[in-house]
Design a protein around this motif. Sequence first.
Motif, PDB file in Angstrom:
ATOM      1  N   SER A  46     -12.776   4.624   3.561  1.00 45.71           N
ATOM      2  CA  SER A  46     -12.699   4.934   2.132  1.00 45.71           C
ATOM      3  C   SER A  46     -11.270   5.158   1.655  1.00 45.71           C
ATOM      4  CB  SER A  46     -13.544   6.169   1.821  1.00 45.71           C
ATOM      5  OG  SER A  46     -13.065   7.286   2.560  1.00 45.71           O
ATOM      6  N   HIS A  47     -10.276   4.990   2.519  1.00 42.85           N
ATOM      7  CA  HIS A  47      -8.879   5.205   2.131  1.00 42.85           C
ATOM      8  C   HIS A  47      -8.345   3.944   1.441  1.00 42.85           C
ATOM      9  CE1 HIS A  47      -8.062   8.693   5.172  1.00 42.85           C
ATOM     10  NE2 HIS A  47      -9.258   8.775   4.609  1.00 42.85           N
ATOM     11  N   SER A  77      -1.422   6.304  -6.987  1.00 45.14           N
ATOM     12  CA  SER A  77      -1.095   7.166  -5.860  1.00 45.14           C
ATOM     13  C   SER A  77       0.203   7.927  -6.138  1.00 45.14           C
ATOM     14  CB  SER A  77      -0.947   6.334  -4.582  1.00 45.14           C
ATOM     15  OG  SER A  77      -0.364   7.098  -3.554  1.00 45.14           O
ATOM     16  N   ASN A  90     -11.688   6.235   8.110  1.00 43.79           N
ATOM     17  CA  ASN A  90     -10.719   5.846   7.067  1.00 43.79           C
ATOM     18  C   ASN A  90     -11.171   4.674   6.192  1.00 43.79           C
ATOM     19  OD1 ASN A  90     -10.220   3.411   8.447  1.00 43.79           O
ATOM     20  ND2 ASN A  90      -8.521   4.272   9.620  1.00 43.79           N
ATOM     21  N   GLU A  93      -0.065   4.182   1.680  1.00 43.56           N
ATOM     22  CA  GLU A  93      -0.423   5.052   2.804  1.00 43.56           C
ATOM     23  C   GLU A  93      -0.276   4.252   4.092  1.00 43.56           C
ATOM     24  OE1 GLU A  93      -4.397   7.453   4.367  1.00 43.56           O
ATOM     25  OE2 GLU A  93      -4.130   7.126   2.215  1.00 43.56           O
ATOM     26  N   CYS A 103       0.852  -1.187   0.000  1.00 38.42           N
ATOM     27  CA  CYS A 103       0.000   0.000   0.000  1.00 38.42           C
ATOM     28  C   CYS A 103       0.893   1.244   0.000  1.00 38.42           C
ATOM     29  CB  CYS A 103      -0.909  -0.001   1.236  1.00 38.42           C
ATOM     30  SG  CYS A 103      -2.237  -1.210   1.159  1.00 38.42           S
ATOM     31  N   MET A 128      -4.685   2.825   1.763  1.00 37.66           N
ATOM     32  CA  MET A 128      -4.308   2.299   3.076  1.00 37.66           C
ATOM     33  C   MET A 128      -4.729   0.847   3.237  1.00 37.66           C
ATOM     34  SD  MET A 128      -5.726   3.508   6.820  1.00 37.66           S
ATOM     35  CE  MET A 128      -5.043   5.160   6.698  1.00 37.66           C
TER      36      MET A 128
END
Length: 750
Positions: free
Chosen positions: A367-368, A382, A365, A356, A354, A371
């Motif tokens: 929806s991150h 990203s 979080n 993040e 990932c 991550m």
Amino acid sequence: MSDHYVQVKVQLEQMKSSGENTQEEGAVDPEEQVPVASPPASVSPVPPGITAAGRDAPKTSITCKQRSKTRSKPGKDEKNTCGKHESDLTLHGSGVSAHVGRNLNRIGQEQTLQIKGTGKILQGKTETNGNFALNHRAKDIKETHREDGLKLTRKKRPVTVDISKAKTSLEALKLSIKQLKWKEFPLGRRTACDIYWHGVSFHDNENIVSGQVNKFPGMIEMLRKINLSRAVRTMQELFPDEYNFYPRSWILPEEYQQFSAQIRMLKENDSTVKPTFIVKPDGGSQGDGIYLIRDPSDLKLMTGSQAKQVVVQEYIQKPLLIDKLKFDIRLYVLVKSMEPLEIYIAKEGLTRFCTEPYQEPSQKNLSHVFMHLTNYSLNVQSGNFVHSDSLSTGSKRTFSSVLYRLASKGVDIKKVWSDIISLVIKTVIALVPELKVYYQADIPPGKPGPTCFQILGFDILLTKNLKPVLLEVNSNPSMRIEHEQEVSPGVFEYVPSPVDEEVKVGVIRDTLRLMDPGHKKPSMSQPEARAEQGEEIPMEAGSPLKSHEDGGALPSLCLKQVYPKYTKQFNYLRLVERITALFLRFLGVKGNMRLGPTAFRTFIRNCKLSNSNLSMASVDILYIDITRRWSGSTPDSKEAGMGLQAFVEAFFYLAGRRFRSLVLREQVVSLVELCESQLESQLGGGGGPGPEDRRSLSCSRALPRATRTQASSLSNPQLYSPAPLRRAASQDYRLHQRNKPTALRANVEN
């Protein structure tokens, strides 16, 4: 007759010049040798007592007297010609080519005479009186060439590969073929190729009747999220401890009520519990459509007026982190054959990170995606994604670099590998039953077809306590060895990816090496028989294979055989395959994948399952009830009838009714043994098709029937096996239950 001998002399001069060239060059391609006329049917073999006088060192002759014995009417002209052409070797128009050296007149020197048209060699030695005495031995031409030192080195035909449908794996495939010095056909080929490399499915090229294809029929369908979940859940019912590597999952919308009720009960029992779930579309790929939820009300099941089919799984909230980042492992697995089952695992894989830093899921979080989701296709977008030329840094690294880092912290990486191998073998065992049905539907018994193999991509997550968890299996893992890079604003181009090339080219190259049709394949029954005896099976990866052209050594195989090497540890799990053998036995119609009501009744009657507690009317009701429910859960299916998964459910139900006092697993084992024994007793009395009437479901179709049957009975004790071998799986299972350790793990080396 003089014209005849002039023609013969011309032929002999050509043969002699060809022989001299052979001595000068050392070897001649057999396909380029000078042809000689075949003898007519009237010519009799050379009698044992014939001797050939040889005065000139480089020549050999047969006397007039000898030649007259082989003719019906010798004439005056022939005698004169004999004296004139003393060195000519003719048998009434037949050519006798002399494979001789320059010093054949030496005493004791062996000479050979090849009689064209007979495939035989006459051998002898030059005696002290100068005569040539025959040995009365006829040998194969190739053996004589070896003995005389004239080794005919036939140039090996390169393996041909059709790469016209390779798609994204094209570059890695071309590199692999180049390293092997094989021949590629980018636009296809009119004549058959040895190997067909498909980018998507078995059906990329239609009407292939020979060769090898790198896809199994039905693999795409079987590895869709829902079908994979169903296959593993069936095994979880029978072997819950062995299949605890797959997260608890629900298939929606059909199990929505069950999912909602279980989550509600969980929260009522413990208000502090806040589970998180991950939602995956059935046909999704590259992270498309995946999202996290904490409550069933957060589900997005509708697409317009149609409900989407999804799989909801428990989210692993405590994964292993490196540099505070979540990552997953992509391992490449080769299924070399389905019957007998052969599985290889690549020793090197990829780790995708990932971009993040990870935090446990919360409402803020969820929806991150950078991550929580490790998909490369998502994280590459990203701004934190790092393309690195190093194999041990960046957002994509080799698996070995991660293992090395874990080992430096004291982690037992041998145990990690052992658990991963166990996970892979168990997953493939869960997939094989349905794949056999797909295979028979695409290539019914009696229909010619190719052999099959396939590279699968296993996505595995390590938890904080180093337990491997299966995320999904990809039927078409990306084999691209380059990545997209922005060279100027808005301008992108593909540049090489060292880490991808390091891993993927080796996997494809060594897959081709294992599937090389020129390699002599050992008897398929040998490895499994040895594994049953507990012997160590030699690793093919231990010795390098050589390239075809120049003998240069290639690297050692990066693919490690794990099955049938560890048959003894896992063979008892192949219980559903025995149920599948019963299902296939009663399908009846070629190309069909579903059991009709008449066939289901025949199964019940032949296995003698109906009694006072189960009438045939009850059997019909059972068939209708289960078939209707499964047809609703598979709306895309165009076939009517009972599929394999529905048949397995019906089989479990029948086992429960007949053996009420046992647990489910013992119930199923007992019913399988009962059905097999009933059908075995009827083989001689019209109890259904015998083993001779049904082609093996092997993708190794080139094996002779006897070898196929023997290999099948050793690798999968099904209906067609002898009784002692057929019962072996049940005995293995019961022994395993008594001696099973708390956590089953194959004892494997790294």
